[in-house]
Every structure is written in C-alpha cells, then in structure tokens.
Write a protein that holds these residues in place. Structure first.
Motif, PDB file in Angstrom:
ATOM      1  N   PHE A  82     -16.581  -5.779  -3.831  1.00 55.86           N
ATOM      2  CA  PHE A  82     -17.302  -6.671  -4.809  1.00 55.86           C
ATOM      3  C   PHE A  82     -16.449  -7.337  -5.559  1.00 55.86           C
ATOM      4  O   PHE A  82     -15.099  -7.092  -5.624  1.00 55.86           O
ATOM      5  CB  PHE A  82     -18.355  -5.929  -5.558  1.00 55.86           C
ATOM      6  N   GLY A  83     -16.897  -8.530  -6.040  1.00 50.41           N
ATOM      7  CA  GLY A  83     -15.759  -9.336  -6.988  1.00 50.41           C
ATOM      8  C   GLY A  83     -15.055 -10.319  -6.150  1.00 50.41           C
ATOM      9  O   GLY A  83     -14.901 -10.259  -4.854  1.00 50.41           O
ATOM     10  N   LEU A  84     -14.412 -11.242  -6.973  1.00 48.48           N
ATOM     11  CA  LEU A  84     -13.514 -12.282  -6.209  1.00 48.48           C
ATOM     12  C   LEU A  84     -12.228 -11.915  -6.763  1.00 48.48           C
ATOM     13  O   LEU A  84     -11.995 -11.901  -7.796  1.00 48.48           O
ATOM     14  CB  LEU A  84     -13.827 -13.641  -6.559  1.00 48.48           C
ATOM     15  N   ARG A  85     -11.216 -11.716  -5.615  1.00 47.89           N
ATOM     16  CA  ARG A  85      -9.976 -11.256  -5.964  1.00 47.89           C
ATOM     17  C   ARG A  85      -9.098 -12.486  -6.375  1.00 47.89           C
ATOM     18  O   ARG A  85      -9.396 -13.743  -6.421  1.00 47.89           O
ATOM     19  CB  ARG A  85      -9.129 -10.587  -4.930  1.00 47.89           C
ATOM     20  N   THR A  86      -7.980 -12.228  -6.987  1.00 53.02           N
ATOM     21  CA  THR A  86      -6.897 -13.315  -7.379  1.00 53.02           C
ATOM     22  C   THR A  86      -6.299 -14.076  -6.291  1.00 53.02           C
ATOM     23  O   THR A  86      -6.090 -13.307  -5.281  1.00 53.02           O
ATOM     24  CB  THR A  86      -5.945 -12.688  -8.398  1.00 53.02           C
ATOM     25  N   VAL A  87      -6.018 -15.078  -6.674  1.00 55.88           N
ATOM     26  CA  VAL A  87      -5.209 -16.049  -5.561  1.00 55.88           C
ATOM     27  C   VAL A  87      -3.850 -15.496  -5.235  1.00 55.88           C
ATOM     28  O   VAL A  87      -3.464 -15.289  -4.086  1.00 55.88           O
ATOM     29  CB  VAL A  87      -5.026 -17.171  -6.137  1.00 55.88           C
ATOM     30  N   ASP A  88      -3.282 -14.739  -6.211  1.00 55.76           N
ATOM     31  CA  ASP A  88      -1.842 -14.316  -5.698  1.00 55.76           C
ATOM     32  C   ASP A  88      -2.005 -12.909  -5.076  1.00 55.76           C
ATOM     33  O   ASP A  88      -0.885 -12.266  -4.938  1.00 55.76           O
ATOM     34  CB  ASP A  88      -0.902 -14.051  -7.220  1.00 55.76           C
ATOM     35  N   GLY A  89      -3.086 -12.288  -5.111  1.00 54.15           N
ATOM     36  CA  GLY A  89      -3.201 -11.023  -4.499  1.00 54.15           C
ATOM     37  C   GLY A  89      -3.160  -9.856  -5.393  1.00 54.15           C
ATOM     38  O   GLY A  89      -3.447  -8.691  -4.958  1.00 54.15           O
ATOM     39  N   SER A  90      -2.975  -9.924  -6.491  1.00 51.07           N
ATOM     40  CA  SER A  90      -2.880  -8.858  -7.383  1.00 51.07           C
ATOM     41  C   SER A  90      -4.521  -8.441  -7.543  1.00 51.07           C
ATOM     42  O   SER A  90      -5.415  -9.144  -7.431  1.00 51.07           O
ATOM     43  CB  SER A  90      -2.553  -9.222  -8.884  1.00 51.07           C
ATOM     44  N   TYR A  91      -4.409  -6.927  -7.658  1.00 49.62           N
ATOM     45  CA  TYR A  91      -5.709  -6.461  -7.681  1.00 49.62           C
ATOM     46  C   TYR A  91      -6.713  -6.393  -6.397  1.00 49.62           C
ATOM     47  O   TYR A  91      -7.627  -5.867  -6.328  1.00 49.62           O
ATOM     48  CB  TYR A  91      -6.749  -6.843  -9.045  1.00 49.62           C
ATOM     49  N   ASN A  92      -5.863  -6.773  -5.363  1.00 44.07           N
ATOM     50  CA  ASN A  92      -6.528  -6.607  -4.118  1.00 44.07           C
ATOM     51  C   ASN A  92      -6.634  -5.173  -3.602  1.00 44.07           C
ATOM     52  O   ASN A  92      -7.424  -4.439  -2.977  1.00 44.07           O
ATOM     53  CB  ASN A  92      -5.776  -7.293  -3.101  1.00 44.07           C
ATOM     54  N   ASN A  93      -5.588  -4.328  -4.211  1.00 42.27           N
ATOM     55  CA  ASN A  93      -5.618  -2.794  -4.077  1.00 42.27           C
ATOM     56  C   ASN A  93      -6.067  -2.199  -5.373  1.00 42.27           C
ATOM     57  O   ASN A  93      -5.368  -2.430  -6.359  1.00 42.27           O
ATOM     58  CB  ASN A  93      -4.412  -2.184  -3.623  1.00 42.27           C
ATOM     59  N   LEU A  94      -7.239  -1.379  -5.581  1.00 45.45           N
ATOM     60  CA  LEU A  94      -7.709  -0.897  -6.947  1.00 45.45           C
ATOM     61  C   LEU A  94      -7.395   0.315  -6.991  1.00 45.45           C
ATOM     62  O   LEU A  94      -7.947   1.206  -7.967  1.00 45.45           O
ATOM     63  CB  LEU A  94      -9.362  -1.310  -7.016  1.00 45.45           C
ATOM     64  N   VAL A  95      -6.562   1.195  -5.975  1.00 45.20           N
ATOM     65  CA  VAL A  95      -6.239   2.669  -6.551  1.00 45.20           C
ATOM     66  C   VAL A  95      -5.295   2.535  -7.647  1.00 45.20           C
ATOM     67  O   VAL A  95      -4.297   1.726  -7.820  1.00 45.20           O
ATOM     68  CB  VAL A  95      -5.340   3.083  -5.129  1.00 45.20           C
ATOM     69  N   ALA A  96      -5.296   3.609  -8.448  1.00 43.03           N
ATOM     70  CA  ALA A  96      -4.641   3.665  -9.770  1.00 43.03           C
ATOM     71  C   ALA A  96      -3.061   3.495  -9.577  1.00 43.03           C
ATOM     72  O   ALA A  96      -2.553   4.188  -8.319  1.00 43.03           O
ATOM     73  CB  ALA A  96      -4.908   4.809 -10.324  1.00 43.03           C
ATOM     74  N   GLN A 130      -1.517   0.854  -8.072  1.00 42.19           N
ATOM     75  CA  GLN A 130      -1.154   0.172  -6.654  1.00 42.19           C
ATOM     76  C   GLN A 130      -1.745  -1.253  -6.782  1.00 42.19           C
ATOM     77  O   GLN A 130      -2.057  -1.720  -5.866  1.00 42.19           O
ATOM     78  CB  GLN A 130      -1.821   0.977  -5.778  1.00 42.19           C
ATOM     79  N   SER A 131      -2.131  -1.953  -8.082  1.00 43.10           N
ATOM     80  CA  SER A 131      -2.590  -2.995  -8.117  1.00 43.10           C
ATOM     81  C   SER A 131      -1.856  -3.950  -7.841  1.00 43.10           C
ATOM     82  O   SER A 131      -2.388  -5.332  -7.511  1.00 43.10           O
ATOM     83  CB  SER A 131      -3.350  -3.223  -9.395  1.00 43.10           C
ATOM     84  N   GLU A 132      -0.612  -3.839  -7.576  1.00 42.97           N
ATOM     85  CA  GLU A 132       0.326  -5.130  -7.117  1.00 42.97           C
ATOM     86  C   GLU A 132       0.566  -4.990  -5.876  1.00 42.97           C
ATOM     87  O   GLU A 132       1.591  -5.901  -5.229  1.00 42.97           O
ATOM     88  CB  GLU A 132       1.599  -5.009  -8.025  1.00 42.97           C
ATOM     89  N   PHE A 133       0.424  -3.756  -5.218  1.00 43.91           N
ATOM     90  CA  PHE A 133       0.488  -3.938  -3.705  1.00 43.91           C
ATOM     91  C   PHE A 133      -0.108  -4.930  -2.923  1.00 43.91           C
ATOM     92  O   PHE A 133      -1.166  -5.285  -2.807  1.00 43.91           O
ATOM     93  CB  PHE A 133       0.140  -2.231  -3.163  1.00 43.91           C
ATOM     94  N   GLY A 134       0.906  -5.493  -2.085  1.00 41.01           N
ATOM     95  CA  GLY A 134       0.632  -6.627  -1.244  1.00 41.01           C
ATOM     96  C   GLY A 134       0.476  -7.864  -2.123  1.00 41.01           C
ATOM     97  O   GLY A 134       0.054  -8.985  -1.498  1.00 41.01           O
ATOM     98  N   ALA A 135       0.537  -7.831  -3.224  1.00 40.07           N
ATOM     99  CA  ALA A 135       0.670  -9.336  -4.129  1.00 40.07           C
ATOM    100  C   ALA A 135       1.950  -9.946  -3.948  1.00 40.07           C
ATOM    101  O   ALA A 135       2.701  -9.493  -3.507  1.00 40.07           O
ATOM    102  CB  ALA A 135       0.604  -8.972  -5.525  1.00 40.07           C
ATOM    103  N   ALA A 136       1.638 -11.354  -4.393  1.00 40.88           N
ATOM    104  CA  ALA A 136       2.941 -12.305  -4.234  1.00 40.88           C
ATOM    105  C   ALA A 136       3.971 -11.859  -5.076  1.00 40.88           C
ATOM    106  O   ALA A 136       3.868 -11.295  -6.146  1.00 40.88           O
ATOM    107  CB  ALA A 136       2.463 -13.741  -4.762  1.00 40.88           C
ATOM    108  N   ASP A 137       5.245 -12.105  -4.531  1.00 34.56           N
ATOM    109  CA  ASP A 137       6.312 -12.102  -5.295  1.00 34.56           C
ATOM    110  C   ASP A 137       6.688 -10.499  -5.471  1.00 34.56           C
ATOM    111  O   ASP A 137       7.360 -10.230  -6.169  1.00 34.56           O
ATOM    112  CB  ASP A 137       6.273 -12.501  -6.691  1.00 34.56           C
ATOM    113  N   ASN A 138       6.063  -9.518  -4.532  1.00 36.72           N
ATOM    114  CA  ASN A 138       6.483  -8.258  -4.664  1.00 36.72           C
ATOM    115  C   ASN A 138       7.098  -7.676  -3.431  1.00 36.72           C
ATOM    116  O   ASN A 138       6.752  -8.259  -2.354  1.00 36.72           O
ATOM    117  CB  ASN A 138       5.118  -7.427  -5.153  1.00 36.72           C
ATOM    118  N   ALA A 139       8.041  -6.828  -3.078  1.00 35.35           N
ATOM    119  CA  ALA A 139       8.759  -6.342  -2.159  1.00 35.35           C
ATOM    120  C   ALA A 139       7.620  -5.848  -1.214  1.00 35.35           C
ATOM    121  O   ALA A 139       6.700  -5.014  -1.866  1.00 35.35           O
ATOM    122  CB  ALA A 139       9.958  -5.499  -2.602  1.00 35.35           C
ATOM    123  N   PHE A 140       7.805  -6.109   0.001  1.00 29.95           N
ATOM    124  CA  PHE A 140       6.892  -5.167   1.151  1.00 29.95           C
ATOM    125  C   PHE A 140       7.730  -4.398   1.650  1.00 29.95           C
ATOM    126  O   PHE A 140       8.573  -4.625   2.611  1.00 29.95           O
ATOM    127  CB  PHE A 140       6.306  -6.245   1.877  1.00 29.95           C
TER     128      PHE A 140
END
Length: 80
Positions: free
Chosen positions: A39-53, A55-65
């Motif tokens: 549900f909801g629309l996620r942010t363009v940079d990918g933050s909050y695509n993962n809603l596990v406590a 881990q909200s920045e997992f897979g977001a832009a400018d973060n190490a994979f």
C-alpha cells in the motif's frame, strides 16, 4: 484505452492519501497495517521501500549494496 472501475479508482485514491500523509511527516509504519502490504506510494529515491524496522534505507539511492559472499566471476569468452 484503459478502463477503470470505481473500486480501482478508490484503491488508487487511498494510495495517494497514504503517500500524502507520509510526505507530511507521518510514519509509513503507522499508516499501514503491516510492513508487508503493497500500500502507498514509495519515494523516488527508494527509501522506505523496505519497511522492516531498521532497514528503511536498504536498496535506496546512494547507499552501499553490500555483498554477502565473495565475488565469483567466470572466465571471459574469447573475442568478447
């Protein structure tokens, strides 16, 4: 041409309301019944695509994979 039913449009409107509340500062965790629903629309940079406590920045832009295993590459083919 796309055809939408009333229930389709109501669902889309609910997603927009969730996104607006999140943009206004509300936590997505508080807006959704659980972190697994789409549900909801996620942010363009990918933050909050993962809603596990935590881990909200997992897979977001400018973060190490980060790798979980060492890289293993096959030998290149001749001529490529």
């Amino acid at each position: 041409m796309a055809n939408f039913s009333k229930s389709d449009l109501e669902f889309i409107l609910k997603q927009i309301f969730i996104a607006e509340a999140h943009a206004a500062g509300a936590s997505l965790i508080d807006l959704l019944p659980n972190g697994q629903v789409p549900f909801g629309l996620r942010t363009v940079d990918g933050s909050y695509n993962n809603l596990v406590a935590g881990q909200s920045e997992f897979g977001a832009a400018d973060n190490a994979f980060l790798r979980l295993l060492d890289a293993s590459y096959r030998a290149s083919y001749a001529g490529t």
